[in-house]
Design a protein around this motif. Structure first.
Motif, PDB file in Angstrom:
ATOM      1  N   PHE A  76       0.819  -1.210   0.000  1.00 44.26           N
ATOM      2  CA  PHE A  76       0.000   0.000   0.000  1.00 44.26           C
ATOM      3  C   PHE A  76       0.855   1.264   0.000  1.00 44.26           C
ATOM      4  O   PHE A  76       0.511   2.261  -0.627  1.00 44.26           O
ATOM      5  N   GLY A  77       1.981   1.228   0.731  1.00 41.40           N
ATOM      6  CA  GLY A  77       2.830   2.413   0.826  1.00 41.40           C
ATOM      7  C   GLY A  77       3.371   2.855  -0.509  1.00 41.40           C
ATOM      8  O   GLY A  77       3.313   4.039  -0.871  1.00 41.40           O
ATOM      9  N   THR A  78       3.907   1.906  -1.284  1.00 45.26           N
ATOM     10  CA  THR A  78       4.443   2.251  -2.596  1.00 45.26           C
ATOM     11  C   THR A  78       3.321   2.671  -3.544  1.00 45.26           C
ATOM     12  O   THR A  78       3.517   3.531  -4.406  1.00 45.26           O
ATOM     13  N   LEU A  79       2.137   2.086  -3.372  1.00 44.15           N
ATOM     14  CA  LEU A  79       1.001   2.459  -4.222  1.00 44.15           C
ATOM     15  C   LEU A  79       0.587   3.903  -3.970  1.00 44.15           C
ATOM     16  O   LEU A  79       0.269   4.646  -4.910  1.00 44.15           O
ATOM     17  N   ILE A  80       0.607   4.324  -2.705  1.00 40.17           N
ATOM     18  CA  ILE A  80       0.247   5.698  -2.363  1.00 40.17           C
ATOM     19  C   ILE A  80       1.167   6.691  -3.063  1.00 40.17           C
ATOM     20  O   ILE A  80       0.717   7.675  -3.656  1.00 40.17           O
ATOM     21  N   LEU A  81       2.475   6.434  -3.005  1.00 47.96           N
ATOM     22  CA  LEU A  81       3.435   7.347  -3.628  1.00 47.96           C
ATOM     23  C   LEU A  81       3.257   7.364  -5.143  1.00 47.96           C
ATOM     24  O   LEU A  81       3.265   8.426  -5.773  1.00 47.96           O
ATOM     25  N   ALA A  82       3.071   6.180  -5.755  1.00 42.73           N
ATOM     26  CA  ALA A  82       2.932   6.107  -7.208  1.00 42.73           C
ATOM     27  C   ALA A  82       1.696   6.862  -7.690  1.00 42.73           C
ATOM     28  O   ALA A  82       1.756   7.634  -8.647  1.00 42.73           O
ATOM     29  N   VAL A  83       0.568   6.659  -7.028  1.00 38.98           N
ATOM     30  CA  VAL A  83      -0.672   7.309  -7.444  1.00 38.98           C
ATOM     31  C   VAL A  83      -0.605   8.814  -7.200  1.00 38.98           C
ATOM     32  O   VAL A  83      -1.042   9.615  -8.042  1.00 38.98           O
ATOM     33  N   SER A 142       6.317  -9.291 -10.257  1.00 37.29           N
ATOM     34  CA  SER A 142       6.918  -8.277 -11.124  1.00 37.29           C
ATOM     35  C   SER A 142       6.658  -8.556 -12.596  1.00 37.29           C
ATOM     36  O   SER A 142       6.400  -7.633 -13.378  1.00 37.29           O
ATOM     37  N   SER A 143       6.720  -9.832 -13.002  1.00 33.83           N
ATOM     38  CA  SER A 143       6.445 -10.153 -14.403  1.00 33.83           C
ATOM     39  C   SER A 143       4.977  -9.907 -14.744  1.00 33.83           C
ATOM     40  O   SER A 143       4.645  -9.511 -15.863  1.00 33.83           O
ATOM     41  N   GLY A 144       4.082 -10.122 -13.766  1.00 37.82           N
ATOM     42  CA  GLY A 144       2.670  -9.803 -13.994  1.00 37.82           C
ATOM     43  C   GLY A 144       2.448  -8.320 -14.210  1.00 37.82           C
ATOM     44  O   GLY A 144       1.680  -7.916 -15.092  1.00 37.82           O
ATOM     45  N   ALA A 145       3.118  -7.500 -13.395  1.00 40.28           N
ATOM     46  CA  ALA A 145       3.026  -6.048 -13.569  1.00 40.28           C
ATOM     47  C   ALA A 145       3.559  -5.628 -14.926  1.00 40.28           C
ATOM     48  O   ALA A 145       2.979  -4.767 -15.602  1.00 40.28           O
ATOM     49  N   LEU A 146       4.664  -6.246 -15.352  1.00 39.68           N
ATOM     50  CA  LEU A 146       5.238  -5.910 -16.660  1.00 39.68           C
ATOM     51  C   LEU A 146       4.282  -6.274 -17.787  1.00 39.68           C
ATOM     52  O   LEU A 146       4.188  -5.555 -18.787  1.00 39.68           O
ATOM     53  N   GLY A 147       3.567  -7.386 -17.628  1.00 40.63           N
ATOM     54  CA  GLY A 147       2.596  -7.764 -18.651  1.00 40.63           C
ATOM     55  C   GLY A 147       1.498  -6.730 -18.814  1.00 40.63           C
ATOM     56  O   GLY A 147       1.092  -6.406 -19.938  1.00 40.63           O
ATOM     57  N   VAL A 148       1.023  -6.185 -17.694  1.00 43.70           N
ATOM     58  CA  VAL A 148      -0.004  -5.140 -17.761  1.00 43.70           C
ATOM     59  C   VAL A 148       0.572  -3.878 -18.398  1.00 43.70           C
ATOM     60  O   VAL A 148      -0.101  -3.202 -19.192  1.00 43.70           O
ATOM     61  N   ILE A 149       1.821  -3.539 -18.057  1.00 42.19           N
ATOM     62  CA  ILE A 149       2.469  -2.368 -18.662  1.00 42.19           C
ATOM     63  C   ILE A 149       2.556  -2.539 -20.172  1.00 42.19           C
ATOM     64  O   ILE A 149       2.240  -1.615 -20.941  1.00 42.19           O
ATOM     65  N   ALA A 150       2.977  -3.733 -20.629  1.00 42.21           N
ATOM     66  CA  ALA A 150       3.108  -3.982 -22.066  1.00 42.21           C
ATOM     67  C   ALA A 150       1.772  -3.815 -22.778  1.00 42.21           C
ATOM     68  O   ALA A 150       1.698  -3.214 -23.862  1.00 42.21           O
ATOM     69  N   ALA A 151       0.699  -4.325 -22.167  1.00 38.58           N
ATOM     70  CA  ALA A 151      -0.622  -4.194 -22.789  1.00 38.58           C
ATOM     71  C   ALA A 151      -1.074  -2.741 -22.835  1.00 38.58           C
ATOM     72  O   ALA A 151      -1.565  -2.257 -23.869  1.00 38.58           O
ATOM     73  N   VAL A 164      10.360  -4.019  -3.127  1.00 34.83           N
ATOM     74  CA  VAL A 164       9.793  -2.685  -2.913  1.00 34.83           C
ATOM     75  C   VAL A 164      10.220  -1.752  -4.042  1.00 34.83           C
ATOM     76  O   VAL A 164       9.420  -0.957  -4.553  1.00 34.83           O
ATOM     77  N   SER A 165      11.494  -1.828  -4.453  1.00 34.21           N
ATOM     78  CA  SER A 165      11.982  -0.998  -5.556  1.00 34.21           C
ATOM     79  C   SER A 165      11.211  -1.284  -6.837  1.00 34.21           C
ATOM     80  O   SER A 165      10.808  -0.368  -7.562  1.00 34.21           O
ATOM     81  N   LEU A 166      10.983  -2.571  -7.117  1.00 36.84           N
ATOM     82  CA  LEU A 166      10.238  -2.941  -8.324  1.00 36.84           C
ATOM     83  C   LEU A 166       8.776  -2.523  -8.219  1.00 36.84           C
ATOM     84  O   LEU A 166       8.171  -2.109  -9.214  1.00 36.84           O
ATOM     85  N   ASN A 167       8.204  -2.635  -7.012  1.00 35.30           N
ATOM     86  CA  ASN A 167       6.830  -2.165  -6.822  1.00 35.30           C
ATOM     87  C   ASN A 167       6.713  -0.686  -7.150  1.00 35.30           C
ATOM     88  O   ASN A 167       5.745  -0.236  -7.788  1.00 35.30           O
ATOM     89  N   LEU A 168       7.704   0.094  -6.694  1.00 32.16           N
ATOM     90  CA  LEU A 168       7.702   1.532  -6.963  1.00 32.16           C
ATOM     91  C   LEU A 168       7.840   1.823  -8.448  1.00 32.16           C
ATOM     92  O   LEU A 168       7.077   2.605  -9.025  1.00 32.16           O
ATOM     93  N   ALA A 169       8.833   1.197  -9.083  1.00 30.53           N
ATOM     94  CA  ALA A 169       9.103   1.487 -10.492  1.00 30.53           C
ATOM     95  C   ALA A 169       7.956   1.043 -11.392  1.00 30.53           C
ATOM     96  O   ALA A 169       7.410   1.840 -12.179  1.00 30.53           O
ATOM     97  N   LEU A 170       7.579  -0.223 -11.292  1.00 28.03           N
ATOM     98  CA  LEU A 170       6.532  -0.750 -12.162  1.00 28.03           C
ATOM     99  C   LEU A 170       5.165  -0.164 -11.814  1.00 28.03           C
ATOM    100  O   LEU A 170       4.340   0.091 -12.699  1.00 28.03           O
TER     101      LEU A 170
END
Length: 364
Positions: A67-74, A137-146, A283-289
């Motif tokens: 949730f913490g990384t999501l707050i910063l990203a949004v 992380s690979s799941g997040a990348l798949g959504v990014i690619a789409a 956590v770093s990947l959560n932030l970036a992706l």
């Protein structure tokens, strides 16, 4: 969430920096930046970035990952969208037609190559090999690619409207799809499979420290938003100076968007690096992706709505050079994230792609 009484209060500097950055923004807003104001603006950006990282970590510690990384990203993305719309509304007709595309593409390259590469580099230098949860992380990348394909690649090949643009119906469809995909990802990340996105390991005792109180967390959340507003506002303030510098070196106007995107994403970059140094690469990947996903998933629907009130075309389709860089980024990111382990090699590889993006943005 229960209150704890042993948690220390926020440091004095973290309380003073956000209002100081806002004061610098008020002093510099709408003025030509002389030497003194330019220095103050640069100091204000640096202070706001450090403050944003600190308060984001306080909130993240209170609510827990992811949730913490999501707050910063949004939060960063919402303000980024506001900045894009403001610049599009204030620019000359036709001059900002590709601003949304350039900003979103820059955000993708910065997050997937710059932030990921830097986190992998500093983390591997300290810990040699870092592990993370490949299925998350690979799941997040798949959504990014789409998302990036539907929003920035497909418009270059559609024929319903002239140029690399969407028709009104196509833009509305892209906006809805973006919201659906991003909303589904957030549901999976925070509720359905939250454990997938938790750090796989950690070498510090920070996870066992007492969580901050609700009052401290709410204070940090408010100050985090203040810092983010200051970062974006100061970036907009310094943009005319950046434009003059870009003209001086002969770079295209679109490079200004790259620089501003770098400033806006600075808090997440700093937070990702600090997490990697603590052997918390997940956590770093959560932030970036997460930032990349938020940048597309929230920006495209917002721009679709804003285009109703804005005049002029909205160019979304990428040029061939950007298409090649995007395809290379997706391939390399896939090979990096499917392993679940990263070394110095992957960090250098992603930073090389990021350096190529910046170089070609200056020398197209």
């Amino acid at each position: 969430m229960s209150e704890t009484t042993t948690t220390p209060t926020l440091p004095k500097w973290s309380l003073a920096v956000p209002p100081a950055a806002v004061l610098v923004l008020a002093l510099s807003w709408g003025r030509d930046l002389g030497t003194i104001l330019l220095v103050l603006v640069c100091l204000g950006v640096a202070g706001a970035v450090v403050g944003a990282v600190h308060h984001a970590e306080v909130v993240a510690h209170r609510v827990g990952e992811p949730f913490g990384t999501l707050i910063l990203a949004v939060a960063v993305t919402v303000i980024e969208v506001a900045l894009i719309v403001t610049l599009m509304a204030s620019s000359e007709e036709g001059k900002a037609a590709s601003l949304a595309r350039d900003t979103v593409f820059a955000a993708i390259m910065i997050t997937c190559n710059g932030i990921v590469g830097l986190a992998l580099l500093v983390g591997s230098l300290r810990h040699r090999v870092q592990e993370f949860r490949a299925h998350a992380s690979s799941g997040a990348l798949g959504v990014i690619a789409a998302l990036v394909t539907l929003s920035l690649v497909v418009p270059a090949f559609t024929t319903s409207s002239p140029g690399p643009t969407f028709s009104g119906v196509q833009l509305a469809f892209a906006g809805v799809v973006s919201l659906v995909l991003y909303g589904t990802f957030v549901f999976v990340q925070t509720i359905r499979h939250r454990d997938y996105f938790l750090p796989k390991n950690s070498t510090t005792d920070e996870d066992h420290a007492d969580a901050p109180t609700n009052r401290t967390a709410y204070t940090s959340l408010g100050l985090l938003l203040v810092c983010l507003v200051a970062v974006v506002g100061l970036a907009k303030t310094v943009s005319p100076t950046l434009e003059a510098g870009v003209d001086a070196i002969g770079a295209p106007v679109s490079f200004v968007g790259v620089v501003i995107a770098l400033l806006v994403l600075a808090p997440e970059t700093a937070a990702a690096v600090r997490a990697a140094l603590r052997d918390r690469l997940q956590v770093s990947l959560n932030l970036a992706l997460g930032s990349a996903l938020a940048s597309i998933g929230l920006t495209i629907p917002a721009i679709a709505i804003a285009s109703i009130f804005l005049t002029g075309p909205l160019v979304l389709g990428l040029d061939p050079k950007e298409l090649v860089l995007l395809a290379l980024t997706m391939v390399v990111s896939t090979l990096t994230l499917v392993q679940g382990r990263a070394t110095l090699l992957q960090g250098v590889l992603h930073l090389t792609l990021f350096s190529s993006f910046v170089f070609l943005a200056i020398m197209p």
